[in-house]
Scaffold this motif. Structure first.
Motif, PDB file in Angstrom:
ATOM      1  N   SER A  74       0.858  -1.205   0.000  1.00 36.04           N
ATOM      2  CA  SER A  74       0.000   0.000   0.000  1.00 36.04           C
ATOM      3  C   SER A  74       0.880   1.236   0.000  1.00 36.04           C
ATOM      4  CB  SER A  74      -0.862   0.001   1.270  1.00 36.04           C
ATOM      5  OG  SER A  74      -1.534   1.227   1.431  1.00 36.04           O
ATOM      6  N   TYR A  85       0.558   7.844   8.431  1.00 38.22           N
ATOM      7  CA  TYR A  85      -0.384   8.954   8.613  1.00 38.22           C
ATOM      8  C   TYR A  85      -1.122   8.789   9.936  1.00 38.22           C
ATOM      9  CZ  TYR A  85      -3.485   5.407   6.489  1.00 38.22           C
ATOM     10  OH  TYR A  85      -4.165   4.245   6.195  1.00 38.22           O
ATOM     11  N   TYR A 140      -2.043  -0.186  10.697  1.00 42.65           N
ATOM     12  CA  TYR A 140      -2.030  -0.573   9.283  1.00 42.65           C
ATOM     13  C   TYR A 140      -0.685  -0.206   8.654  1.00 42.65           C
ATOM     14  CZ  TYR A 140      -3.734  -1.052   4.433  1.00 42.65           C
ATOM     15  OH  TYR A 140      -3.912  -1.413   3.112  1.00 42.65           O
TER      16      TYR A 140
HETATM   17  C1  8X3 Z   1      -5.118   1.611   1.649  1.00 44.27           C
HETATM   18  C2  8X3 Z   1      -4.732   2.997   1.335  1.00 44.27           C
HETATM   19  O1  8X3 Z   1      -4.249   5.294   2.285  1.00 44.27           O
HETATM   20  O2  8X3 Z   1      -6.096   4.042   3.280  1.00 44.27           O
HETATM   21  O3  8X3 Z   1      -4.001   0.799   1.736  1.00 44.27           O
HETATM   22  O4  8X3 Z   1      -3.834   3.454   3.754  1.00 44.27           O
HETATM   23  S1  8X3 Z   1      -4.710   3.968   2.751  1.00 44.27           S
END
Ligand code: 8X3
Ligand code: NDP
Length: 266
Positions: free
Chosen positions: A152, A159, A165
């Protein structure tokens, strides 16, 4: 016509050596009951691969598999028994697309839910490890293997709220790089495909089924589609064997970074 055939006047009839006749290469796609996985299974099948797909929702998998002649097998990448059962049914594999994954929530580290982080790590990172480790012997035996990891933009740019994640996708990126180095000299390519915003069920899952909140993510934006990403994956998988697409960051034109998004208001 060969020289000896010319001299004897015989017609040269090409004999098909069945042992050398091209067999379709097998591609395994995890997380193919939705989004990028579904599109990837379809594009790889259209490119001539024999496709095997896995995910937890078998009913969905079957409806994806049927029109493209794929084999659908239930798979939970967080469960070693399920991974073993899935892989036992795959005698050959040239291409493995480690796609199963996703995010849980958007909480700050201050508010983080450890269980959500464990789920993200288990699915994205350990799922990739379990699948890769289980299929590596047959991938190597194919003589022309390819492991593709769906990372990703979150693997490149952390962020706020992305902690769990981001950590998982950064880890997957590290896995791709380590694997590429460990397999150097053996007939396996390792590619990482890192998309930005793709309109799939990703946000619906991330926000626990909250469709309104999920729709806000794509508001005023033309995001990538699952097909856009599947085309990139298929491009990487169909290069000549000596060409390795190392990593590919794919963003919508409306996105210039994890948080730099252009939204139209009209
Ligand atoms: C998904 C894109 O920007 O939501 O992997 O992490 S984001
Ligand atoms: P979707 O939610 O639409 O699809 C996720 C897929 O993963 C589903 O098929 C789901 O199937 C499967 N999956 C989830 N958990 C497991 C599990 N434990 N075992 C097996 N399969 C599982 O999202 P996307 O298609 O968007 O996501 C695919 C990949 O792309 C993910 O790795 C995601 O992180 C990544 N990605 C997505 C982006 C986006 O904006 N959409 C951007 C960048 C990367 P089931 O529930 O039936 O098991």
């Amino acid at each position: 016509m060969t020289d000896s055939a010319k001299s004897t006047g015989q017609r040269h009839v090409p004999v098909l050596n069945l042992s050398l006749a091209a067999q379709p290469r097998t591609a395994v796609v995890t997380g193919a009951s939705s989004g990028i996985g579904v599109a990837t299974a379809r594009h790889l099948a259209a490119a001539g691969f024999s496709v095997v797909i896995g995910a937890r929702r078998l009913d969905r998998l079957r409806s994806v598999a049927e029109p493209i002649g794929a084999l659908a097998i239930e798979l939970d990448v967080t469960d070693q028994v399920s991974v073993d059962r899935f892989c036992e049914q795959i005698p050959a594999c040239s291409v493995l697309v480690n796609n199963a994954g996703g995010a849980v929530g958007l909480a700050s580290i201050e508010q983080a839910d450890v269980g959500a982080w464990q789920t993200m790590y288990d699915t994205n990172v350990l799922g990739t490890l379990r699948m890769t480790r289980a299929l590596l012997p047959v991938i190597l035996a194919s003589g022309d293997g390819h492991i593709i990891i769906i990372g990703s933009i979150a693997a490149h740019e952390p962020y706020p709220g992305g902690g769990g994640y981001n950590a998982a996708k950064f880890a997957e990126r590290a896995v791709a790089s380590v694997l590429r180095q460990e397999l150097l000299g053996r007939p396996v390519r390792v590619t990482e495909v890192d998309p930005g915003m793709v309109q799939t069920e990703f946000s619906l899952v991330r926000f626990g089924g909250d469709a309104k909140r999920a729709a806000e993510v794509y508001k005023g934006v033309t995001p990538l589609t699952a097909d856009d990403v599947a085309e990139c994956i298929t491009f990487a998988a169909t290069r000549p064997s000596h060409v390795n697409i190392d990593s590919l960051i794919v963003l919508a034109r409306d996105q210039a970074g994890a948080q730099a998004v252009h939204r139209r208001t009209t």
